[in-house]
Design a protein around this motif. Structure first.
Motif, mmCIF file in Angstrom:
data_model
loop_
_atom_site.group_PDB
_atom_site.id
_atom_site.type_symbol
_atom_site.label_atom_id
_atom_site.label_comp_id
_atom_site.label_asym_id
_atom_site.label_seq_id
_atom_site.Cartn_x
_atom_site.Cartn_y
_atom_site.Cartn_z
ATOM 1 N N MET A 256 0.934 -1.299 0.053
ATOM 2 C CA MET A 256 -0.093 -0.111 0.020
ATOM 3 C C MET A 256 0.935 1.443 -0.014
ATOM 4 O O MET A 256 1.978 1.257 0.965
ATOM 5 C CB MET A 256 -0.879 -0.099 1.406
ATOM 6 C CG MET A 256 -1.683 1.144 1.228
ATOM 7 S SD MET A 256 -2.790 1.062 2.775
ATOM 8 C CE MET A 256 -3.675 -0.252 3.043
ATOM 9 N N GLY A 257 0.644 2.271 -0.868
ATOM 10 C CA GLY A 257 1.400 3.336 -1.081
ATOM 11 C C GLY A 257 1.022 4.360 -0.222
ATOM 12 O O GLY A 257 -0.104 4.095 0.481
ATOM 13 N N THR A 258 1.775 5.358 -0.068
ATOM 14 C CA THR A 258 1.472 6.637 0.814
ATOM 15 C C THR A 258 -0.014 7.205 0.442
ATOM 16 O O THR A 258 -0.743 7.708 1.299
ATOM 17 C CB THR A 258 2.638 7.518 0.547
ATOM 18 O OG1 THR A 258 3.703 7.011 0.733
ATOM 19 C CG2 THR A 258 2.471 8.829 1.592
ATOM 20 N N ALA A 259 0.108 7.323 -0.683
ATOM 21 C CA ALA A 259 -1.060 8.212 -1.688
ATOM 22 C C ALA A 259 -2.418 7.139 -0.711
ATOM 23 O O ALA A 259 -3.479 7.541 -0.342
ATOM 24 C CB ALA A 259 -1.439 8.375 -2.901
ATOM 25 N N GLU A 260 -2.554 5.944 -0.943
ATOM 26 C CA GLU A 260 -3.434 5.036 -0.532
ATOM 27 C C GLU A 260 -3.853 5.096 0.972
ATOM 28 O O GLU A 260 -4.960 5.045 1.442
ATOM 29 C CB GLU A 260 -3.311 3.542 -1.139
ATOM 30 C CG GLU A 260 -3.328 3.303 -2.458
ATOM 31 C CD GLU A 260 -3.032 1.830 -2.942
ATOM 32 O OE1 GLU A 260 -2.301 1.355 -2.157
ATOM 33 O OE2 GLU A 260 -3.401 1.535 -3.899
ATOM 34 N N LEU A 261 -2.609 5.061 1.694
ATOM 35 C CA LEU A 261 -2.656 5.101 3.267
ATOM 36 C C LEU A 261 -3.394 6.411 3.494
ATOM 37 O O LEU A 261 -4.209 6.639 4.347
ATOM 38 C CB LEU A 261 -1.459 4.986 3.748
ATOM 39 C CG LEU A 261 -1.236 5.020 5.231
ATOM 40 C CD1 LEU A 261 -1.908 3.821 5.737
ATOM 41 C CD2 LEU A 261 0.426 5.180 5.518
ATOM 42 N N GLU B 108 -5.372 8.355 1.841
ATOM 43 C CA GLU B 108 -6.830 8.234 1.365
ATOM 44 C C GLU B 108 -7.624 7.365 2.462
ATOM 45 O O GLU B 108 -8.741 7.610 2.775
ATOM 46 C CB GLU B 108 -7.119 7.568 0.188
ATOM 47 C CG GLU B 108 -8.289 7.483 -0.442
ATOM 48 C CD GLU B 108 -8.932 8.761 -0.723
ATOM 49 O OE1 GLU B 108 -10.155 8.825 -0.248
ATOM 50 O OE2 GLU B 108 -8.723 9.832 -0.836
ATOM 51 N N LYS B 109 -7.142 6.175 2.868
ATOM 52 C CA LYS B 109 -7.731 5.487 3.890
ATOM 53 C C LYS B 109 -7.961 6.131 5.238
ATOM 54 O O LYS B 109 -8.938 6.223 5.982
ATOM 55 C CB LYS B 109 -6.688 3.992 4.198
ATOM 56 C CG LYS B 109 -7.784 3.187 5.101
ATOM 57 C CD LYS B 109 -6.817 1.960 5.092
ATOM 58 C CE LYS B 109 -7.198 1.050 6.065
ATOM 59 N NZ LYS B 109 -8.578 0.892 7.008
ATOM 60 N N HIS C 294 -8.076 9.464 5.748
ATOM 61 C CA HIS C 294 -9.246 10.479 5.325
ATOM 62 C C HIS C 294 -10.653 9.809 5.379
ATOM 63 O O HIS C 294 -11.557 10.297 5.908
ATOM 64 C CB HIS C 294 -9.160 11.088 4.210
ATOM 65 C CG HIS C 294 -8.188 12.101 4.143
ATOM 66 N ND1 HIS C 294 -7.525 12.568 3.117
ATOM 67 C CD2 HIS C 294 -7.645 12.831 5.158
ATOM 68 C CE1 HIS C 294 -6.698 13.821 3.368
ATOM 69 N NE2 HIS C 294 -6.419 13.648 4.643
#
Length: 198
Positions: free
Chosen positions: A1-6, A8-9, A11
C-alpha cells in the motif's frame, strides 16, 4: 500500500468517524430536547394545577367573605326592623287613651307615699298629679315613670326604679327578640330555603 492509498484510507476512516460523531450528536441532542420538552410539559401542568388551586382558594375565600358580609347586612336590617317595631310600639303606647291609666297603675303599685315620681317633660306638663302624687322634676325620658325613694345607707342617698318606656321596651325587645324575629322574618326564611334548593 502506497502513501497516497494510506492517506486516502486515513481520510476515509476520519470521515466515517466524523459522520458517526455527528449522528451520535444529533441523537443525543434529540434525546435532550425530548427530555427537556417532557420537563417543560410537566412544569406547565404542575404550574397550571397550582394556579387553579390558588384561584379556587381565592374564589372560596371571596365567596365566604361575601356570604359573611351578606349575613351581616341582613342581620343589621333585621335589627333595624325590630327597632322600628319597638319605635312604632312606643308611639302607639304614648298615643293610647289608656296610657295615663298605665302610668297611674305603675305609680300605685311601686311608689310609696314618700317616693318622688318623675315623668317625661311632656307628661309632667299634662298631669298635675298621678295617683295623688305630684310629679317631681321632669327627667329625660320619652314616657313611663322613674320612682325615687330615699334609702338609708345607699351611696347616692336614693334608690331608683326605672319604669321608663325605653327601659321596658328594651327589656321586652331582649326577651322577645327571637319570637319577634321569627314573626317578622318567617316568610323571608322560607324564601331563602326555597332559593337554596333550586
Amino acid at each position: 500500500m502506497g502513501t497516497a492509498e494510506l492517506i486516502e484510507k486515513i481520510h476515509a476512516d476520519a470521515r466515517l468517524k466524523v459522520t458517526a460523531i455527528q449522528e451520535e450528536k444529533k441523537r443525543a441532542l434529540a434525546e435532550i430536547e425530548q427530555q427537556t420538552q417532557k420537563i417543560i410539559e410537566t412544569l406547565k401542568k404542575e404550574n397550571a394545577e397550582r394556579l387553579e388551586q390558588r384561584i379556587r382558594a381565592m374564589n372560596d375565600r371571596a365567596r365566604s367573605q361575601a356570604q359573611l358580609e351578606g349575613r351581616k347586612i341582613v342581620l343589621e336590617a333585621k335589627w333595624q326592623m325590630i327597632d322600628l317595631v319597638c319605635t312604632e310600639a312606643k308611639k302607639v303606647i304614648l298615643s293610647s287613651p289608656d296610657y295615663p291609666k298605665i302610668i297611674e297603675k305603675l305609680v300605685k303599685k311601686y311608689a310609696s307615699p314618700q317616693a318622688s315620681i318623675h315623668l317625661s317633660p311632656d307628661d309632667t306638663k299634662r298631669w298635675g298629679k298621678v295617683a295623688g302624687i305630684t310629679p317631681g322634676e321632669p327627667v329625660p325620658i320619652t314616657g313611663g315613670v322613674i320612682i325615687r325613694v330615699a334609702a338609708a345607707g345607699h351611696a347616692a342617698g336614693k334608690e331608683e326604679l326605672d319604669l321608663s318606656l325605653d327601659t321596658i321596651l328594651n327589656q321586652v325587645r331582649e326577651e322577645f327578640c327571637t319570637e319577634l324575629a321569627a314573626i317578622l322574618f318567617a316568610s323571608q326564611e322560607k324564601d331563602n330555603r326555597s332559593e337554596g334548593q333550586e
